[in-house]
Design an enzyme around this catalytic site. Sequence first.
Site, PDB file in Angstrom:
ATOM      1  N   LYS A 117      28.673  13.862 -15.551  1.00 38.53           N
ATOM      2  CA  LYS A 117      28.628  15.020 -16.441  1.00 38.53           C
ATOM      3  C   LYS A 117      28.722  14.618 -17.901  1.00 38.53           C
ATOM      4  O   LYS A 117      28.141  15.265 -18.762  1.00 38.53           O
ATOM      5  CB  LYS A 117      29.742  16.014 -16.092  1.00 38.53           C
ATOM      6  CG  LYS A 117      29.433  16.836 -14.855  1.00 38.53           C
ATOM      7  CD  LYS A 117      30.263  18.112 -14.828  1.00 38.53           C
ATOM      8  CE  LYS A 117      29.965  18.927 -13.595  1.00 38.53           C
ATOM      9  NZ  LYS A 117      30.890  20.059 -13.434  1.00 38.53           N
ATOM     10  N   LYS A 199      19.870  16.176  -1.894  1.00 38.98           N
ATOM     11  CA  LYS A 199      20.536  17.414  -1.506  1.00 38.98           C
ATOM     12  C   LYS A 199      19.962  18.598  -2.306  1.00 38.98           C
ATOM     13  O   LYS A 199      19.624  18.435  -3.478  1.00 38.98           O
ATOM     14  CB  LYS A 199      22.025  17.260  -1.813  1.00 38.98           C
ATOM     15  CG  LYS A 199      22.927  18.180  -1.036  1.00 38.98           C
ATOM     16  CD  LYS A 199      24.371  17.903  -1.391  1.00 38.98           C
ATOM     17  CE  LYS A 199      25.091  19.217  -1.553  1.00 38.98           C
ATOM     18  NZ  LYS A 199      26.439  19.098  -2.064  1.00 38.98           N
ATOM     19  N   LYS A 202      21.018  23.590  -7.300  1.00 32.62           N
ATOM     20  CA  LYS A 202      20.494  24.568  -8.259  1.00 32.62           C
ATOM     21  C   LYS A 202      20.258  23.935  -9.627  1.00 32.62           C
ATOM     22  O   LYS A 202      19.616  24.530 -10.475  1.00 32.62           O
ATOM     23  CB  LYS A 202      21.457  25.743  -8.392  1.00 32.62           C
ATOM     24  CG  LYS A 202      22.818  25.359  -8.910  1.00 32.62           C
ATOM     25  CD  LYS A 202      23.850  26.408  -8.579  1.00 32.62           C
ATOM     26  CE  LYS A 202      25.210  25.747  -8.453  1.00 32.62           C
ATOM     27  NZ  LYS A 202      26.122  26.465  -7.611  1.00 32.62           N
TER      28      LYS A 202
END
Length: 334
Positions: A117, A199, A202
């Site tokens: 992140k 995977k 979104k």
Amino acid sequence: MDTPEKKKVIFSAIQPSGTITLGNYLGALRNWVKLQDNYNCIFAVADLHAITVRQEPKTFRQNILNAYALLLACGIDTEKSLFFIQSHVHTHAELAWVLNCYTQFGELSRMTQFKDKSAKHADNVNAGLFAYPSLMAADILLYQSDMVPVGADQKQHLELARNIAERFNGIYGNTFKVPEPYISTVGARVMSLQEPTKKMSKSDENVNAWVAVLDKPDTIMKKFKRAVTDSEAVVKVGEGKDGINNLIGIMSAVTGKTADEIAIEFEGKGYGDFKTAVAEAVIEEVKPIQARFDEYINNKDYLVEQYRKSAEIAEKISQRTLDKAMKKIGFIAK
Ligand code: TRP
């Protein structure tokens, strides 16, 4: 008299990020719904975690409410479980501060989610993003949770929560229950419809890669029709057939049929027919959820009543743990 066996406590939370994908639903939420009958479940919308990345206030407010309404629509039941909004229960932020002081810089630096992140949001590598796992530890430890159902991406954070609990208990004596990961036996791992070795997520830039639980039927149909497959044109689980394997997995999760039953049913049929059938099954599955979501999101009073009721109870339970921890450290009770 026998004391009735006490149900084990399960805690989990989800961030209000705007969309809940079919992957979130089949992989996690549907299991949460089932767990409610056998465990003492505590669920939260993790809004405090969400501000570790910048949020636009209006959208953020809507996302929190939508997440709450959608989880209710999926079957989280406030008669069986506690289900609240994290920021409504002040003990979470308070214990997080305390736990920050028992968490090492080195430990937090090693978290892969922090590394990912901070690379992605290089202009906003804030202290909250760094301390995210100690807030998550607080969420879990406040309720003396026995088990936490987490996906692979949160396992490292849960491991850290266990280390923090053990460290604290080591210094002050038994204070926190050390939580175990809850490994589901049934959760489907739903992959991207465009790159089926990844995977479903979104955050994927290609919107055709994921299906949202609230996607309209024609959008769902379109996305499945565009799903990447192989050139063999045989509906059967096989090596190198990641796309078809994923579609069979989804079909199986939604209909309860086994992969073999599906292979027999679609023998001699093309991928086009199969993709349409998977899309139709998914549309059927999400239809009642969407109807309930519409009902809840348009009934703000009902939502307020539900989240307040749970927050009030959660506050009482968690306050006991917070008080206990603070007393052990040497804080003076007021
Ligand atoms: N960090 C989790 C996620 O992004 C959400 C979360 C917050 C959580 N607190 C938690 C999950 C406590 C399990 C237990 O998915």
